[in-house]
Design a protein around this motif. Structure first.
Motif, PDB file in Angstrom:
ATOM      1  N   TRP A 288       0.826  -1.209   0.000  1.00 47.18           N
ATOM      2  CA  TRP A 288       0.000   0.000   0.000  1.00 47.18           C
ATOM      3  C   TRP A 288       0.858   1.256   0.000  1.00 47.18           C
ATOM      4  O   TRP A 288       0.340   2.366  -0.099  1.00 47.18           O
ATOM      5  CB  TRP A 288      -0.964  -0.028   1.192  1.00 47.18           C
ATOM      6  N   TRP A 293      -0.417   3.718  -5.923  1.00 47.86           N
ATOM      7  CA  TRP A 293      -1.505   4.393  -5.220  1.00 47.86           C
ATOM      8  C   TRP A 293      -1.232   5.876  -4.980  1.00 47.86           C
ATOM      9  O   TRP A 293      -1.928   6.511  -4.195  1.00 47.86           O
ATOM     10  CB  TRP A 293      -1.771   3.698  -3.882  1.00 47.86           C
ATOM     11  N   GLY A 302      -5.337   6.924  -3.906  1.00 47.86           N
ATOM     12  CA  GLY A 302      -5.310   6.109  -2.696  1.00 47.86           C
ATOM     13  C   GLY A 302      -6.672   5.547  -2.318  1.00 47.86           C
ATOM     14  O   GLY A 302      -7.365   4.947  -3.124  1.00 47.86           O
ATOM     15  N   VAL A 309     -12.623   6.790  -3.161  1.00 48.09           N
ATOM     16  CA  VAL A 309     -11.237   7.173  -3.442  1.00 48.09           C
ATOM     17  C   VAL A 309     -11.141   8.694  -3.441  1.00 48.09           C
ATOM     18  O   VAL A 309     -11.866   9.363  -4.185  1.00 48.09           O
ATOM     19  CB  VAL A 309     -10.783   6.588  -4.794  1.00 48.09           C
ATOM     20  N   ARG A 332     -12.051   1.792  -1.903  1.00 45.80           N
ATOM     21  CA  ARG A 332     -10.924   0.922  -1.552  1.00 45.80           C
ATOM     22  C   ARG A 332     -10.733   0.922  -0.030  1.00 45.80           C
ATOM     23  O   ARG A 332     -11.035   1.915   0.636  1.00 45.80           O
ATOM     24  CB  ARG A 332      -9.614   1.410  -2.203  1.00 45.80           C
ATOM     25  N   ARG A 334      -7.662  -1.191   1.136  1.00 42.96           N
ATOM     26  CA  ARG A 334      -6.206  -1.376   1.082  1.00 42.96           C
ATOM     27  C   ARG A 334      -5.594  -1.747   2.440  1.00 42.96           C
ATOM     28  O   ARG A 334      -4.987  -0.941   3.120  1.00 42.96           O
ATOM     29  CB  ARG A 334      -5.528  -0.106   0.539  1.00 42.96           C
ATOM     30  N   VAL A 371      -7.167  -5.315  -1.533  1.00 44.63           N
ATOM     31  CA  VAL A 371      -7.521  -3.975  -2.030  1.00 44.63           C
ATOM     32  C   VAL A 371      -8.891  -3.596  -1.485  1.00 44.63           C
ATOM     33  O   VAL A 371      -9.146  -2.462  -1.086  1.00 44.63           O
ATOM     34  CB  VAL A 371      -7.512  -3.927  -3.573  1.00 44.63           C
ATOM     35  N   GLU A 385      -8.062  -0.866 -11.259  1.00 38.31           N
ATOM     36  CA  GLU A 385      -6.966  -1.751 -10.874  1.00 38.31           C
ATOM     37  C   GLU A 385      -7.273  -3.222 -11.169  1.00 38.31           C
ATOM     38  O   GLU A 385      -6.368  -4.070 -11.143  1.00 38.31           O
ATOM     39  CB  GLU A 385      -6.617  -1.579  -9.394  1.00 38.31           C
TER      40      GLU A 385
END
Length: 565
Positions: A288, A293, A302, A309, A332, A334, A371, A385
């Motif tokens: 991460w 990102w 990110g 996001v 996300r 992450r 993720v 992604e």
């Protein structure tokens, strides 16, 4: 006496209506030859002949009357530069329908001795004289050997790419960076090259993220019709999620098909784009903290906690496709881990397709839900992604297949010719370099090639005997190391000095070599050394191979301290 002779000469010039200037004229070509070294005097071979008739084979030389090399010592006639000219055949290859283009090319040169002194030219008489006396003034005679084209033949036409000519049969990278073959003047068998996203240049990354954004919105280079195709494609993955595309008989070939379709579509927005991959094994130390990102428009932004996001190119107004609802943002979380290079190497050493595929599927699912957010839902294909992740999965399948001829077509028993969702069969997708008339190859970063050269050479039993290790980074060492290691080369130089100062001014931030290597590859360097040594002792015939691997490991040890410094 001398004056009287000069006057007589001028009188003679007047009788033949030549001026004094004409009388002593130097041919401009001769003057040029005096200033050029012999090696530069070569024919200009820029004739491209048109072929009106099939089967004619006539290639000869013609004289360029505008380019004179000198005057023959033997017969004192002008020696001109020669060019290839004539007609070469053009025929249709009955097997592939390819029109084979030929052109006249030089196949023989000769050296000719010529006079190159200033010529005494009498315009009225049309005569060239090469040496003489004007009273006691002597015109000096100089000679030189020049290169002249003496013969031509018909050869396959070459390919011109970015102003450079490549011979028939040569491997050539086209304007988009695809690897092609030059064949009779045309680029054929072009193979798309998919790159590691974090190793791409700023310009390449920006073009990709912009094309994805435009495709999702129907803006920029993407028409509304292309957006509709994109929405339909993403909905297919959602609809078929539990309808077989994640079963052993479809998982790998179906997603290779899906990647190809997405790549075909996005290349209608930008014809030079290929789908990059995210090598999460290379980033396993701090997945991460990977530049992937970063917040810039050339990265992916990110996101944490399952929220929308907040930055990068895929924050709002980037929305998921209509099948997910109206104005749904990309989310996300992450968190968690991703597979290490050591785990990947162990998986690639598995000789059995079913076992290999099952392990890869498990890794694939784990990354999806590490993720998290949109990536861990039925609508995961909405996340940009998604395609980078599946390109990595496809890349690892291709690595496994390329290990032997037997693995290329290895698949679930009895299922290779069964139509999958969408109509294609696994057999049509088995070969990456020729799947449904498309060739793809994955470009490897240098360090990845090095480490896998070591790890894949070890037998599976040795690999499994190496203890797994993934210690935690201390303080900010992981962040600094990762930030240097993952930057593309064109962005590194401006930051090297800053990072060096940061590391050297704070010795406690420099990661321990052993821990650093372990974070990077998922195993300690000493443990890999031990495994190599023990293997060499038990298999003497492979001692040279082990010695070579130790050399690579020593390079990796140095590389592990500061990857790009």
């Amino acid at each position: 006496m001398r004056l009287s002779m000069l006057l007589a000469a001028f009188a003679a010039a007047a009788i033949c209506s030549c001026s004094a200037q004409d009388f002593f004229t130097r041919g401009t070509i001769n003057k040029d030859i005096l200033t050029k070294p012999t090696i530069d005097i070569k024919p200009t071979l820029d004739i491209i002949t048109k072929v009106p008739t099939i089967g004619i084979l006539k290639c000869g030389i013609t004289k360029d009357k505008n380019t004179i090399l000198g005057y023959s010592v033997e017969d004192r006639t002008a020696v001109y530069q020669n060019k290839c000219a004539g007609i070469c055949p053009s025929r249709v290859d009955v097997t592939g329908g390819l029109k084979q283009q030929y052109e006249c090319k030089p196949n023989q040169y000769s050296k000719v001795k010529v006079y190159t002194t200033p010529v005494w030219y009498t315009q009225y008489l049309g005569l060239n004289r090469f040496y003489s006396k004007l009273g006691s003034l002597k015109l000096v005679k100089n000679t030189k050997k020049v290169i002249q084209l003496a013969g031509c033949g018909c050869k396959p036409r070459g390919c011109v790419v970015r102003g450079r000519t490549y011979a028939h049969g040569a491997q050539v990278f086209n304007a988009c960076g695809d690897r092609c073959k030059c064949s009779y003047g045309k680029l054929i068998n072009c193979c798309r090259r998919r790159k590691s996203f974090t190793r791409m240049s700023h310009a390449e990354r920006s073009r990709y993220t912009q094309a994805v954004y435009d495709l999702s919105k129907g803006t920029g280079g993407a028409t509304p019709a292309l957006k509709t195709q994109y929405d339909t494609m993403i909905a297919q993955h959602t609809t078929w999620f539990h309808a077989g595309i994640h079963t052993p008989s479809e998982f790998l070939p179906w997603h290779r098909w899906f990647l190809k379709n997405f790549e075909d579509l996005i290349r209608q927005v930008d014809q030079c784009i290929t789908v990059p991959y995210w090598d999460w094994a290379a980033d396993s130390a701090d997945p991460w903290g990977s530049p992937l990102w970063n917040a810039g428009q050339s990265w992916f932004g990110g996101g944490s906690g399952g929220s929308c996001v907040p930055d990068g190119p895929f924050t709002t107004p980037f929305y998921l496709t209509p099948s997910e609802g109206t104005n749904q943002c990309l989310r996300r979380r992450r968190s968690g881990s991703v597979p290490t290079a050591m785990q990947v190497a162990t998986m690639l050493s598995d000789p059995d397709f079913t076992s290999f595929s099952s392990t890869l599927d498990g890794m694939h699912g784990g990354v999806h839900c590490s993720v998290h957010g949109t990536m861990c839902t039925l609508g995961s294909a909405n996340a940009p992604e998604f395609f980078l992740h599946h390109a990595q999965v496809d890349r690892l399948w291709d690595k496994w297949q390329s290990q032997s001829a037997g693995k290329q077509m290895a698949f679930t028993a009895g299922a290779i010719d069964t139509a999958m969702n969408g109509g294609a069969t696994p057999r049509q997708l088995m070969l990456l370099h020729d799947h449904m008339d498309v060739c793809v190859e994955y470009a490897e970063p240098r360090w990845v090639i090095d480490v896998f050269e070591v790890l894949k050479a070890l037998p599976p039993a040795v690999l499994r005997g190496i203890p797994a290790a993934k210690p935690q980074w201390t303080q900010q060492a992981g962040w600094w190391y990762s930030s240097v290691r993952n930057l593309p080369q064109d962005e590194v130089r401006g930051r090297i000095q800053h990072i060096q100062e940061k590391l050297y001014s704070s010795p406690e931030l420099i990661p321990d070599d052993g821990d650093d290597f372990a974070n990077r590859y998922g195993a300690r360097l000493d443990d890999i050394y031990t495994a190599v040594d023990e293997w060499a002792l038990t298999t003497p015939d492979d001692a040279k191979r082990a010695e070579k691997m130790r050399g690579v490991l020593e390079g990796l040890q140095a590389d592990a301290q500061f990857a790009l410094l």
